[in-house]
Design a protein around this motif. Structure first.
Motif, PDB file in Angstrom:
ATOM      1  N   THR A  44       0.846  -1.197   0.000  1.00 12.12           N
ATOM      2  CA  THR A  44       0.000   0.000   0.000  1.00 12.12           C
ATOM      3  C   THR A  44       0.879   1.244   0.000  1.00 12.12           C
ATOM      4  O   THR A  44       0.659   2.186  -0.772  1.00 12.12           O
ATOM      5  CB  THR A  44      -0.929   0.008   1.227  1.00 12.12           C
ATOM      6  OG1 THR A  44      -1.758  -1.150   1.200  1.00 12.12           O
ATOM      7  CG2 THR A  44      -1.806   1.253   1.237  1.00 12.12           C
ATOM      8  N   ASN A  45       1.896   1.243   0.862  1.00 13.95           N
ATOM      9  CA  ASN A  45       2.823   2.384   0.905  1.00 13.95           C
ATOM     10  C   ASN A  45       3.564   2.545  -0.413  1.00 13.95           C
ATOM     11  O   ASN A  45       3.819   3.661  -0.874  1.00 13.95           O
ATOM     12  CB  ASN A  45       3.829   2.196   2.038  1.00 13.95           C
ATOM     13  CG  ASN A  45       3.192   2.281   3.404  1.00 13.95           C
ATOM     14  OD1 ASN A  45       2.092   2.806   3.545  1.00 13.95           O
ATOM     15  ND2 ASN A  45       3.858   1.750   4.403  1.00 13.95           N
ATOM     16  N   GLY A  71      -9.976   0.146   0.242  1.00 19.66           N
ATOM     17  CA  GLY A  71     -10.270  -0.685  -0.922  1.00 19.66           C
ATOM     18  C   GLY A  71      -9.023  -1.322  -1.502  1.00 19.66           C
ATOM     19  O   GLY A  71      -9.006  -2.509  -1.840  1.00 19.66           O
ATOM     20  N   LEU A  72      -7.952  -0.521  -1.611  1.00 18.39           N
ATOM     21  CA  LEU A  72      -6.694  -1.071  -2.116  1.00 18.39           C
ATOM     22  C   LEU A  72      -6.144  -2.115  -1.152  1.00 18.39           C
ATOM     23  O   LEU A  72      -5.658  -3.176  -1.566  1.00 18.39           O
ATOM     24  CB  LEU A  72      -5.671   0.046  -2.319  1.00 18.39           C
ATOM     25  CG  LEU A  72      -4.307  -0.405  -2.841  1.00 18.39           C
ATOM     26  CD1 LEU A  72      -4.422  -1.053  -4.221  1.00 18.39           C
ATOM     27  CD2 LEU A  72      -3.314   0.754  -2.891  1.00 18.39           C
ATOM     28  N   ARG A 121     -10.288  -1.583 -13.611  1.00 18.66           N
ATOM     29  CA  ARG A 121     -11.364  -0.614 -13.817  1.00 18.66           C
ATOM     30  C   ARG A 121     -12.499  -0.973 -12.881  1.00 18.66           C
ATOM     31  O   ARG A 121     -12.641  -2.114 -12.472  1.00 18.66           O
ATOM     32  CB  ARG A 121     -11.819  -0.604 -15.265  1.00 18.66           C
ATOM     33  CG  ARG A 121     -12.383  -1.906 -15.788  1.00 18.66           C
ATOM     34  CD  ARG A 121     -12.302  -1.949 -17.281  1.00 18.66           C
ATOM     35  NE  ARG A 121     -10.896  -2.063 -17.688  1.00 18.66           N
ATOM     36  CZ  ARG A 121     -10.448  -1.748 -18.917  1.00 18.66           C
ATOM     37  NH1 ARG A 121     -11.266  -1.295 -19.820  1.00 18.66           N
ATOM     38  NH2 ARG A 121      -9.182  -1.907 -19.215  1.00 18.66           N
ATOM     39  N   GLY A 122     -13.315   0.019 -12.542  1.00 22.65           N
ATOM     40  CA  GLY A 122     -14.425  -0.216 -11.629  1.00 22.65           C
ATOM     41  C   GLY A 122     -14.477   0.831 -10.537  1.00 22.65           C
ATOM     42  O   GLY A 122     -13.806   1.870 -10.612  1.00 22.65           O
ATOM     43  N   ALA A 123     -15.299   0.578  -9.518  1.00 18.95           N
ATOM     44  CA  ALA A 123     -15.504   1.518  -8.412  1.00 18.95           C
ATOM     45  C   ALA A 123     -14.441   1.317  -7.341  1.00 18.95           C
ATOM     46  O   ALA A 123     -14.000   0.199  -7.090  1.00 18.95           O
ATOM     47  CB  ALA A 123     -16.890   1.327  -7.815  1.00 18.95           C
ATOM     48  N   ASN A 124     -14.073   2.423  -6.707  1.00 20.03           N
ATOM     49  CA  ASN A 124     -12.979   2.353  -5.728  1.00 20.03           C
ATOM     50  C   ASN A 124     -13.413   1.803  -4.383  1.00 20.03           C
ATOM     51  O   ASN A 124     -12.578   1.504  -3.545  1.00 20.03           O
ATOM     52  CB  ASN A 124     -12.339   3.735  -5.537  1.00 20.03           C
ATOM     53  CG  ASN A 124     -13.276   4.728  -4.880  1.00 20.03           C
ATOM     54  OD1 ASN A 124     -14.498   4.568  -4.898  1.00 20.03           O
ATOM     55  ND2 ASN A 124     -12.703   5.771  -4.304  1.00 20.03           N
ATOM     56  N   ARG A 125     -14.720   1.713  -4.150  1.00 15.82           N
ATOM     57  CA  ARG A 125     -15.208   1.170  -2.886  1.00 15.82           C
ATOM     58  C   ARG A 125     -16.597   0.568  -3.114  1.00 15.82           C
ATOM     59  O   ARG A 125     -17.288   0.953  -4.072  1.00 15.82           O
ATOM     60  CB  ARG A 125     -15.275   2.243  -1.812  1.00 15.82           C
ATOM     61  CG  ARG A 125     -16.396   3.251  -2.007  1.00 15.82           C
ATOM     62  CD  ARG A 125     -16.351   4.338  -0.975  1.00 15.82           C
ATOM     63  NE  ARG A 125     -15.224   5.236  -1.231  1.00 15.82           N
ATOM     64  CZ  ARG A 125     -14.767   6.106  -0.341  1.00 15.82           C
ATOM     65  NH1 ARG A 125     -15.318   6.168   0.845  1.00 15.82           N
ATOM     66  NH2 ARG A 125     -13.770   6.902  -0.655  1.00 15.82           N
ATOM     67  N   GLY A 170     -11.034  -2.938  -5.756  1.00 13.25           N
ATOM     68  CA  GLY A 170     -10.082  -2.175  -4.947  1.00 13.25           C
ATOM     69  C   GLY A 170      -8.778  -1.874  -5.660  1.00 13.25           C
ATOM     70  O   GLY A 170      -8.066  -0.918  -5.306  1.00 13.25           O
ATOM     71  N   ALA A 171      -8.442  -2.656  -6.680  1.00  9.80           N
ATOM     72  CA  ALA A 171      -7.182  -2.452  -7.403  1.00  9.80           C
ATOM     73  C   ALA A 171      -7.144  -1.115  -8.139  1.00  9.80           C
ATOM     74  O   ALA A 171      -6.062  -0.602  -8.447  1.00  9.80           O
ATOM     75  CB  ALA A 171      -6.961  -3.599  -8.393  1.00  9.80           C
TER      76      ALA A 171
END
Length: 588
Positions: A140-141, A160-161, A186-190, A213-214
């Motif tokens: 994540t970092n 999400g990530l 592609r898609g929604a972040n949450r 989440g990606a």
């Protein structure tokens, strides 16, 4: 787990005549000429390659580290925390059966990774979860920084990530697939049910199909015509620092400005769509739209960049190896990000970059410095070893855990951190600018993440009943105090977790340390043996993975006397001193 093998012809490395050691050269050639089909053979190859370099450089390896030292470092590096006393003692009393020390180390590595023939004990599930959480934090970092998604109304959903990464590490997803999914996402972040707090979305097929989440990786880097996305993709996944070539030709190699913009052209179909409720940003979607090019003709959807002399130049989507794709900007004809994901996931640079990054994680230095700057201008210290590990990694299904196993079970990882003239390896000191030879374990400070988790182990707070998300939020808040974000196009940031005054004050007076050093009922200190001598041993084992020396026992006894026999107060002082010692915060 894949057992696929590759055909490896004989390799050559440094000229044996130059090395001046025929025996070492013969040993290395023998290892190199063997088609590696097992972990043991690959580890033997690593050992032979490093040994050859030691001979060539005229250095001797340091003695092997103690079992306690090795145990502590492998817990820190694989799952991000020190071992508990119970875990340490369980390792120390294991006789390893017929395989001796090597076998007991392999057994522990298997358990921590949750894989292999020794991973089927009662702790496996716990270790698999801890492993996934630790590597989720690291990645994540790496992908969005310590501050990404932390601000209100950010288009990036950090949770999400993290959820995507955690699931990937739990499944030990092949690395090339992992990278493909991040670049092409592609898609929604949450999830919409989280964004709106509305149960009507809970069973929504739309919600289930949209959330990914990606997408949060690229959502962090899409500004400025996706220039940060271009730079980060090259740097993280290909080990190439192209950011300089955004504005001018590279100052230290032959990379030209066009290379950056040709890679950037792959991202020009990517768009973010923001969905608000009032002023509140609820959901951000990463989508792809037709790109007409800056000239207005989607069949030749080009981008332009300006040379330093003011002349405009055109660029079409071209990968770093020169592979061109159809420049058509219509998504129905060419999906540029998927094409890029395919090219990256199959590239040689992908293998070298991740091997270099993981080698640096476990051994303190990569084959290049910095670790994400590969190229002819910055030759690796061990080019044959880097290339061979990359081939083996790909040949074994891009299995990250297997690559980790090879490195931590190598001889170099097992060496003591002590070095110097008496040990014959004073020259192996990268802090003085010398290329690393890995003839000893390089001392390094714990990362902020490792220190946080280690303090939790020390306090016993890791046994909290809080769920994963709540634990992660608490951890993020603690870590946030060390991060400093810079408002650059590349979302640069730095950390003050490097021995600064801020870090020192947190360690000396912070809530975690205060909690760790309390002797109140239910605390770690209150559960120590009532006998002072045994309690002292437990403190040293918990913090430093060793028992106190005779001199340290004398000091502790003096302190106990000074406290008029108040054992609890004396142990609180000793525990505070141990947690603030260099030996505690160093990985050694």
């Amino acid at each position: 787990m894949s057992t696929k093998t590759t055909d490896h012809g004989p390799r050559t490395t440094d000229d044996p005549s130059t090395a001046g050691n025929a025996l070492a050269a013969a040993s290395l050639e023998s290892a190199l000429s063997t088609s590696a089909t097992s972990d043991a053979q690959i580890i033997a190859y690593i050992n032979a390659a490093l040994k050859s370099r030691w001979k060539e450089a005229g250095v001797r390896p340091s003695p092997v580290a103690t079992e306690s030292e090795w145990c502590r470092r492998v817990y820190l590096d694989l799952i991000g925390r020190i071992p508990t006393i119970h875990e340490l003692e369980a390792f120390l009393i294991d006789n390893g059966s017929k395989g001796g020390a090597r076998n007991k180390r392999a057994k522990l590595v298997d358990r921590l990774l949750g894989e292999g023939p020794h991973a089927d004990d009662q702790y496996s599930d716990q270790y698999v979860e801890t492993f996934a959480r630790y590597w989720t934090t690291l990645w994540t970092n790496l992908l969005i920084g310590r501050t990404g998604g932390m601000e209100p109304n950010s288009p990036v959903n950090r949770e999400g990530l993290q959820q995507y990464l955690r699931r990937s590490f739990l499944a030990n997803k092949p690395y090339n697939q992992f990278v493909y999914e991040l670049i092409s996402a592609r898609g929604a972040n949450r999830p919409l049910e989280v964004a709106y707090g509305n149960s009507e979305y809970r069973n929504s097929e739309y919600r289930n199909s949209e959330y990914n989440g990606a997408v949060n990786f690229l959502l962090q880097h899409l500004q400025e015509r996706a220039a940060p996305a271009t730079a980060k993709t090259a740097q993280i996944f290909l080990g190439l620092q192209l950011q300089c070539t955004q504005c001018h030709n590279h100052p230290f190699n032959d990379w030209k400005q066009n290379r950056f913009w040709e890679l950037n052209a792959f991202f020009r179909q990517a768009r973010e769509e923001r969905e608000r409720e009032g002023n509140q940003l609820k959901v951000v979607r990463l989508v792809d739209e037709d790109f007409a090019g800056e000239g207005g003709d989607p069949r030749e959807a080009e981008v332009y960049f300006e040379l330093r002399n003011g002349i405009l130049q055109v660029a079409y989507p071209t990968f770093i190896d020169g592979t061109k794709i159809d420049p058509n900007g219509l998504v129905s004809v060419v999906d540029r990000r998927r094409e890029l994901a395919r090219l990256v996931s199959r590239s040689n640079e992908l293998k070298a970059a991740i091997v270099n990054r993981l080698w640096a994680h476990f051994l303190g230095y990569g084959f290049t410095k910095p670790v994400d700057d590969l190229g002819p201008h910055n030759p690796p210290s061990h080019p044959e070893l880097l290339a061979r590990l990359g081939e083996e990694f790909a040949g074994h299904g891009y299995d990250l855990k297997r690559l980790m196993r090879w490195i931590v079970l190598s001889d170099a990882y097992a060496l003591s951190s002590k070095f110097g003239p008496k040990l014959g390896n004073a020259a192996d000191d990268p802090t003085m600018g010398a290329p690393p030879l890995f003839s000893h374990f390089y001392l390094r400070q714990m990362s902020a993440e490792q220190l946080y988790e280690s303090l939790l182990v020390a306090t016993g707070a890791d046994r909290t009943q809080a769920g994963y998300e709540e634990q992660q939020r608490l951890k993020d808040r603690w870590l946030e105090q060390f991060a400093i974000a810079f408002g650059t196009d590349e979302n640069d940031e730095a950390t003050t977790f490097d021995g600064t005054i801020a870090q020192t004050l947190v360690m000396m007076n912070g809530e975690l340390t205060r909690k760790a050093t309390r002797g109140e009922t239910g605390s770690f200190l209150s559960q120590l043996s009532p006998k002072a001598e045994r309690a002292l041993n437990e403190l040293y084992l918990a913090a430093l993975a060793r028992r106190p020396s005779r001199g340290e026992v004398q000091v502790a006894n003096s302190l106990l006397t000074a406290q008029s026999g108040n054992t609890t107060t004396a142990l609180e002082d000793i525990w505070w001193a141990l947690l603030n010692s260099n030996e505690f915060i160093l990985n050694h």
